[in-house]
Design a protein around this motif. Structure first.
Motif, PDB file in Angstrom:
ATOM      1  N   SER A   2       0.829  -1.201   0.000  1.00  0.00           N
ATOM      2  CA  SER A   2       0.000   0.000   0.000  1.00  0.00           C
ATOM      3  C   SER A   2       0.869   1.258   0.000  1.00  0.00           C
ATOM      4  O   SER A   2       1.978   1.268   0.538  1.00  0.00           O
ATOM      5  N   VAL A   3       0.329   2.302  -0.583  1.00  0.00           N
ATOM      6  CA  VAL A   3       0.983   3.612  -0.598  1.00  0.00           C
ATOM      7  C   VAL A   3       0.016   4.620  -0.010  1.00  0.00           C
ATOM      8  O   VAL A   3      -1.147   4.688  -0.418  1.00  0.00           O
ATOM      9  N   LEU A  18      -5.122   6.432   0.383  1.00  0.00           N
ATOM     10  CA  LEU A  18      -4.487   5.121   0.467  1.00  0.00           C
ATOM     11  C   LEU A  18      -4.737   4.362  -0.826  1.00  0.00           C
ATOM     12  O   LEU A  18      -5.879   4.167  -1.226  1.00  0.00           O
ATOM     13  N   ASN A  20      -4.164   0.728  -2.544  1.00  0.00           N
ATOM     14  CA  ASN A  20      -3.847  -0.666  -2.303  1.00  0.00           C
ATOM     15  C   ASN A  20      -4.225  -1.436  -3.560  1.00  0.00           C
ATOM     16  O   ASN A  20      -5.403  -1.741  -3.776  1.00  0.00           O
ATOM     17  N   GLU A  66       1.329  -6.925   5.464  1.00  0.00           N
ATOM     18  CA  GLU A  66       0.529  -5.697   5.559  1.00  0.00           C
ATOM     19  C   GLU A  66      -0.924  -6.003   5.923  1.00  0.00           C
ATOM     20  O   GLU A  66      -1.478  -6.985   5.405  1.00  0.00           O
ATOM     21  N   ASP A  79       9.245  -0.050   6.314  1.00  0.00           N
ATOM     22  CA  ASP A  79       8.747   0.168   4.954  1.00  0.00           C
ATOM     23  C   ASP A  79       7.242  -0.028   4.824  1.00  0.00           C
ATOM     24  O   ASP A  79       6.720  -0.087   3.708  1.00  0.00           O
ATOM     25  N   GLY A  81       3.253   0.472   4.577  1.00  0.00           N
ATOM     26  CA  GLY A  81       2.361   1.523   4.092  1.00  0.00           C
ATOM     27  C   GLY A  81       1.183   1.729   5.023  1.00  0.00           C
ATOM     28  O   GLY A  81       0.564   2.796   5.030  1.00  0.00           O
ATOM     29  N   ALA A 113       2.699   6.813   6.713  1.00  0.00           N
ATOM     30  CA  ALA A 113       1.966   5.553   6.562  1.00  0.00           C
ATOM     31  C   ALA A 113       0.616   5.686   7.265  1.00  0.00           C
ATOM     32  O   ALA A 113       0.477   6.452   8.227  1.00  0.00           O
TER      33      ALA A 113
END
Length: 540
Positions: A2-3, A18, A20, A66, A79, A81, A113
């Protein structure tokens, strides 16, 4: 993977986006987390109690896939998200542990995040969770209320027969569907909170919503007194500051204003200070009462306004947020707790900034505050308002008589604001101020050095103006030439004093830009995405 991109901040609260896979979610949001993250149904060793010690965390806790679970006594995935705050629902009734864990966890995770509070969100508490910085929620808590026969509202959870009392007219209530009502109530409250973040007034919304839940009032009070979150709050906001509750007195904006007033600001050279009452109109000098005060004072003393909730506002800083942007109920009554806090502000000011004479042209609670502050600071007040009517002819004549023969003082609000804003004694000699107050510009001959930002009261230096200022620099990485705004990954170093909303100068190889910080220094240096500085003008 995810970003998450933060689009707007209001203290700890955020609006973000978000992504995904193909799914894009605007946060804060509630969604089916099992559908969004299928691995949640298969993972173990992440539900360790938050109170578990270091040895248990090292032995049993796994961050996993995640969303990456986080624990106060375990390392966080650098790292991730999305971070999952496992067992967060168990902290909701213990404000001390809530803030203690929040402080530890925020120190471990990346600021760019998303933060997920599982099984925690109800219509009655989700505004508090959003205010504390959470972005993602699930339906677990409201669905459990449905199973228990509870009717969820923003005021609390009631028996299911409340659905028949006409409290709500949602689709679920019309259909007699308790589960649907509870879910819609949660969605509606999150949408409301988002609206107030957009307006820059999530604090006011939180102060209103928390009144029915003592635990939420405790959380609000504790978070105000926790220094760990200080750098995440902005230097200024462009929205109105509404001080309508007792908790408003402890807002970060007030603490920052008073801290800079004592540690940075230096009043103009004057032997006399006159303490004046505030006015409902901002800036004060545009009000009828202050125009009368200013005519009588006629620049023969340094004017300082005594007001609630800010305490002390020198005339030169009347434009600066929040001094030029607050509203407060005007009753003329200050309770004892309010008076004690304001007395502390004024005492600190009088101890730091010495005057030969201090004239007190105040009434009511403000006068009581001034008398006590003078006693604590070891100074003497000259009372020029004996009838508790500062605008009466008798009081104005007494003020004029007290200033008879006094030399005039130059009220350089550009210099005063620069001291407050940057903490530097910037040379403003020879500058010519043009424009209509409060929107003005300062020029040296024909070169413009500074302008005022009417939305915040801050000074905006031009490139030539920045030559007179040393701090508030953002250094970008070697060889990096931004195309537009400066993104966080390109920031190599920055002044640690920078907060969101501060005016900054961006420097790089063959590159200079003026702009406004979009995040604080700590976040600039630790984020891997997001706008760090909103650029106004560049030079290459």
């Amino acid at each position: 993977m995810s970003v998450f991109d933060v689009r707007k901040r209001d203290g700890l609260a955020r609006i973000g986006m978000l992504k995904n896979g193909e799914t894009i979610i605007s946060t804060p949001a509630v969604c089916d987390m099992q559908e969004l993250f299928p691995s949640l149904g298969e993972r173990g060793f992440t539900n360790l109690p938050l109170s578990a010690g270091v040895s248990d965390a090292e032995s049993f806790f796994e961050a996993g896939a995640e969303p990456s679970a986080v624990h106060p006594n375990a390392e966080a995935d650098a790292d991730a998200g999305v971070y999952l705050f496992a067992n967060w629902n168990n902290t909701l009734t213990d404000s001390r542990r809530y803030i203690e864990y929040l402080e530890k966890l925020y120190a471990k995770i990346r600021p760019d995040a998303a933060r997920y509070a599982p099984a925690s969100a109800l219509p009655s508490n989700v505004a508090s969770l959003i205010y504390c910085g959470f972005d993602l929620f699930d339906y677990t808590a409201v669905d459990l209320c449905t199973i228990q026969g509870k009717f969820c509202t923003t005021e609390g959870e009631f028996e299911a027969d409340y659905m028949e009392k006409g409290i709500c007219g949602c689709e679920g209530c019309r259909a007699g569907d308790l589960k649907l009502h509870n879910r819609l109530a949660l969605e509606r409250e999150i949408a409301n909170a988002r609206l107030w973040i957009e307006r820059g007034q999530i604090r006011e919304y939180m102060e209103m919503r928390c009144r029915m839940q003592p635990e939420q009032v405790e959380i609000l009070r504790r978070i105000d007194r926790t220094d760990a979150f200080d750098g995440l709050y902005p230097a200024v906001l462009s929205s109105r500051f509404r001080a309508n509750a007792g908790e408003s007195m402890f807002r970060r904006e007030i603490a920052l204003f008073e801290e800079r007033l004592v540690s940075r600001y230096v009043p103009p050279r004057s032997d006399i200070c006159v303490l004046l009452p505030c006015a409902s109109r901002k800036p004060y000098s545009l009000s009828r009462s202050h125009q009368m005060f200013m005519r009588v004072v006629d620049s023969r003393a340094h004017e300082v306004i005594v007001t609630s909730p800010l305490g002390v506002v020198p005339r030169e800083l009347e434009l600066v947020y929040p001094a030029g942007h607050y509203d407060v109920p005007v009753t003329g009554y200050w309770d004892l707790e309010e008076q004690e806090l304001l007395t502390g502000f004024l005492t600190a000011y009088l101890e730091k900034h010495k005057y030969e004479r201090i004239l007190c042209h105040l009434e009511g609670g403000a006068k009581a505050v001034a008398l006590e502050a003078a006693k604590r600071a070891g100074v003497t007040l000259e009372i020029t308002c004996n009838d508790d009517r500062p605008l009466s002819q008798e009081s104005l004549r007494a003020l004029n008589a007290a200033l008879e023969g006094s030399r005039k003082v130059k009220n350089d609000f550009i210099h005063g604001t620069m001291l407050f804003q940057f903490g530097e004694d910037v040379d403003t000699k020879g500058l010519v101020v043009k424009g209509r107050y409060p929107q003005v510009k300062a020029l040296l001959k024909k070169t413009q050095l500074f302008t005022t930002d009417p939305t915040t009261g801050f000074i905006r230096p031009t490139h030539e103006g920045w030559a007179r200022i040393k701090g508030y620099r953002v250094k970008i990485s070697e060889g990096f030439i931004p195309q537009g705004d400066v993104l966080a990954p390109g920031v190599a170093d920055c002044d640690p004093r920078i907060r969101e909303g501060d005016e900054v100068l961006v420097e790089g190889d063959g590159y200079l830009a003026t702009g406004k910080a979009a995040m604080g220094a700590q976040e600039m240096l630790s984020s891997k995405r997001g706008v760090a500085v909103k650029v106004r003008k560049t030079r290459k």
